[in-house]
Design a protein around this motif. Structure first.
Motif, short mmCIF file in Angstrom:
data_model
loop_
_atom_site.label_atom_id
_atom_site.label_comp_id
_atom_site.label_asym_id
_atom_site.label_seq_id
_atom_site.Cartn_x
_atom_site.Cartn_y
_atom_site.Cartn_z
N CYS A 100 10.96 8.13 3.99
CA CYS A 100 9.95 8.19 4.87
C CYS A 100 10.72 9.22 6.00
CB CYS A 100 9.53 6.93 5.49
SG CYS A 100 11.42 6.20 7.01
N SER A 101 9.02 9.38 6.73
CA SER A 101 9.07 10.34 7.82
C SER A 101 8.95 10.06 8.82
CB SER A 101 7.45 10.86 7.26
OG SER A 101 6.17 10.29 7.97
N HIS B 283 0.79 -0.95 0.35
CA HIS B 283 0.20 -0.03 -0.42
C HIS B 283 0.82 1.26 -0.33
CE1 HIS B 283 -2.75 -2.97 0.89
NE2 HIS B 283 -4.05 -1.76 0.99
N SER B 284 2.03 1.25 0.74
CA SER B 284 2.96 2.04 0.96
C SER B 284 3.44 2.80 -0.79
CB SER B 284 4.05 2.25 1.75
OG SER B 284 5.13 3.17 1.72
N ALA B 285 3.99 1.15 -1.34
CA ALA B 285 4.30 1.58 -2.79
C ALA B 285 3.87 1.80 -3.72
CB ALA B 285 4.65 -0.09 -3.52
N ILE B 286 2.31 1.84 -3.83
CA ILE B 286 0.74 2.54 -4.19
C ILE B 286 0.80 3.99 -3.83
CG2 ILE B 286 -1.61 2.42 -4.54
CD1 ILE B 286 -1.03 -0.59 -4.17
N PHE B 287 0.80 4.43 -2.77
CA PHE B 287 0.63 5.77 -2.26
C PHE B 287 1.96 6.47 -3.56
CE2 PHE B 287 2.03 9.37 0.30
CZ PHE B 287 0.64 9.91 0.70
N HIS B 288 3.29 5.53 -2.92
CA HIS B 288 4.23 6.26 -2.99
C HIS B 288 4.13 6.89 -5.23
CE1 HIS B 288 7.49 6.32 -0.18
NE2 HIS B 288 6.37 6.63 0.41
N ASP B 289 3.73 5.53 -5.50
CA ASP B 289 3.32 5.85 -7.53
C ASP B 289 2.28 7.15 -7.24
OD1 ASP B 289 4.35 3.84 -9.53
OD2 ASP B 289 2.50 4.29 -10.06
N PHE B 290 1.35 6.45 -6.90
CA PHE B 290 0.19 7.80 -7.41
C PHE B 290 0.61 9.33 -6.70
CE2 PHE B 290 -3.06 4.51 -7.38
CZ PHE B 290 -2.63 3.96 -8.54
N SER B 291 1.32 9.43 -5.89
CA SER B 291 1.92 10.98 -5.62
C SER B 291 2.88 11.01 -6.54
CB SER B 291 1.47 10.67 -4.34
OG SER B 291 3.01 10.03 -4.02
N GLY B 292 3.75 10.29 -7.48
CA GLY B 292 4.99 10.59 -8.03
C GLY B 292 6.53 10.78 -7.18
N SER C 173 15.24 0.37 -3.33
CA SER C 173 15.62 1.13 -4.23
C SER C 173 14.53 0.59 -5.65
CB SER C 173 16.63 1.32 -4.15
OG SER C 173 17.34 0.69 -4.74
N VAL C 174 14.91 -0.64 -6.54
CA VAL C 174 13.98 -1.09 -7.27
C VAL C 174 13.15 -1.38 -6.98
CG1 VAL C 174 13.89 -3.21 -8.87
CG2 VAL C 174 15.91 -2.53 -7.96
N SER C 175 12.05 -1.63 -5.91
CA SER C 175 10.82 -1.56 -5.66
C SER C 175 9.92 -0.03 -6.34
CB SER C 175 9.92 -1.52 -4.38
OG SER C 175 11.07 -3.08 -3.76
N TYR C 176 10.88 0.80 -6.09
CA TYR C 176 9.82 2.59 -6.12
C TYR C 176 10.60 3.15 -7.12
CZ TYR C 176 8.31 1.42 -1.15
OH TYR C 176 7.83 0.93 0.25
N ASP C 177 10.14 2.45 -8.48
CA ASP C 177 10.87 2.71 -9.60
C ASP C 177 9.87 3.22 -10.86
OD1 ASP C 177 9.21 0.46 -9.87
OD2 ASP C 177 10.70 -0.69 -11.00
N GLY C 178 8.63 3.67 -9.85
CA GLY C 178 7.79 4.30 -11.16
C GLY C 178 6.38 3.18 -11.64
#
Length: 286
Positions: free
Chosen positions: A41-42, A26-35, A124-129
């Protein structure tokens, strides 16, 4: 707004971590949709992870007291040369099995290049757009839940935790932690149940592994955070996440006992299919 954010994020993280629907997915989906194609992280996220760990400790304090007791007893028997693995009792076997995944975690420290180790590289590969990988992982999680429901329907008793299922689970935990979409609770509980382990023992193993993992991840996130939170919202986040973790963990245990976890597979299949299609579209667009 910061207090409301703390409350909603604490509930959402506790819900998606404990229930088999993948917090990281769910975090990866949120990051992807928010660009935000980064795993940064915070401080709030780290505090919430520690809060979830506290909630699990409170909910199952007897389990952790027993683990500490067995660990101390093992150390004593080892130094006095009275440790006999042939006559070891189930509670001590369980404690020893909880140490196995941490052996595999050491491989995360293998350097890949000058700036990243193995864990940082996979993460890092998991957050590749692109969400194709996350969608496939959600589908794998859903399939594990379906198979587990079938096994539970046929095998209502199960057996105590042993070395081989613990080693297999340790390997899969090592693989699943950096891959968004693979639920840690689903991987641990489902794999053990499929291997014939008693459902309550499988759940207790998930709780035992989760607390050190959550505290470590939370500490790392706080140390490397890019945004900070004020004291009051931070305290509220820890308290709310602990309370949510307490109730969601009790709920999950009840669902496993009643063999109702297959309902989570419907959600994971649905979101997995949608995200997989989105991932394919993202590839075609690029």
């Amino acid at each position: 707004m910061s207090i409301l954010t703390s409350i909603f994020q604490a509930i959402a993280q506790a819900l998606t971590y404990i229930l088999p629907v993948s917090e990281s997915g769910h975090s990866a989906i949120f990051h992807d949709f928010s660009g935000r194609y980064t795993n940064s992280c915070s401080e709030l996220t780290g505090l919430i992870h520690i809060g979830i760990a506290l909630g699990l400790i409170i909910a199952f304090y007897k389990l952790f007291i027993r683990l500490i007791y067995e660990f101390a007893g093992t150390c004593k028997d080892l130094f006095t040369k009275q440790l006999n693995f042939r006559k070891i009792k189930n509670s001590r076997k369980f404690m020893l099995c909880t140490l196995i995944p941490y052996i595999f975690f050491l491989f995360y420290l293998i350097p890949i290049n000058e700036n990243k180790n193995l864990f940082q590289f996979i993460d890092s590969v998991s957050y590749d757009g692109n969400l194709l990988g996350e969608g496939i992982c959600f589908i794998i999680t859903a399939t594990l839940l379906v198979i587990t429901a079938v096994v539970l329907a046929k095998n209502k008793k199960g057996k105590p935790l042993s070395l081989i299922p613990a080693v297999l689970t340790g390997i899969l935990i090592f693989i699943s932690i950096p891959l968004p979409g693979l639920s840690l609770s689903a991987v641990i509980i489902c794999v053990l149940i499929i291997c014939g382990v008693n459902r309550k023992a499988a759940f207790r193993y998930f709780v035992s592994i989760s607390v050190p993992v959550l505290i470590t991840i939370g500490a790392v996130e706080i140390a490397n955070c890019v945004t900070y939170v004020k004291i009051i919202p931070g305290i509220i986040a820890v308290v709310i996440s602990a309370v949510a973790a307490f109730f969601f963990s009790k709920l999950l245990l009840w669902l496993i006992t009643k063999n109702k976890i297959k309902y989570f597979s419907y959600y994971c299949y649905a979101i997995g299919a949608i995200i997989t299609i989105i991932g394919i579209v993202e590839i075609l667009v690029k």
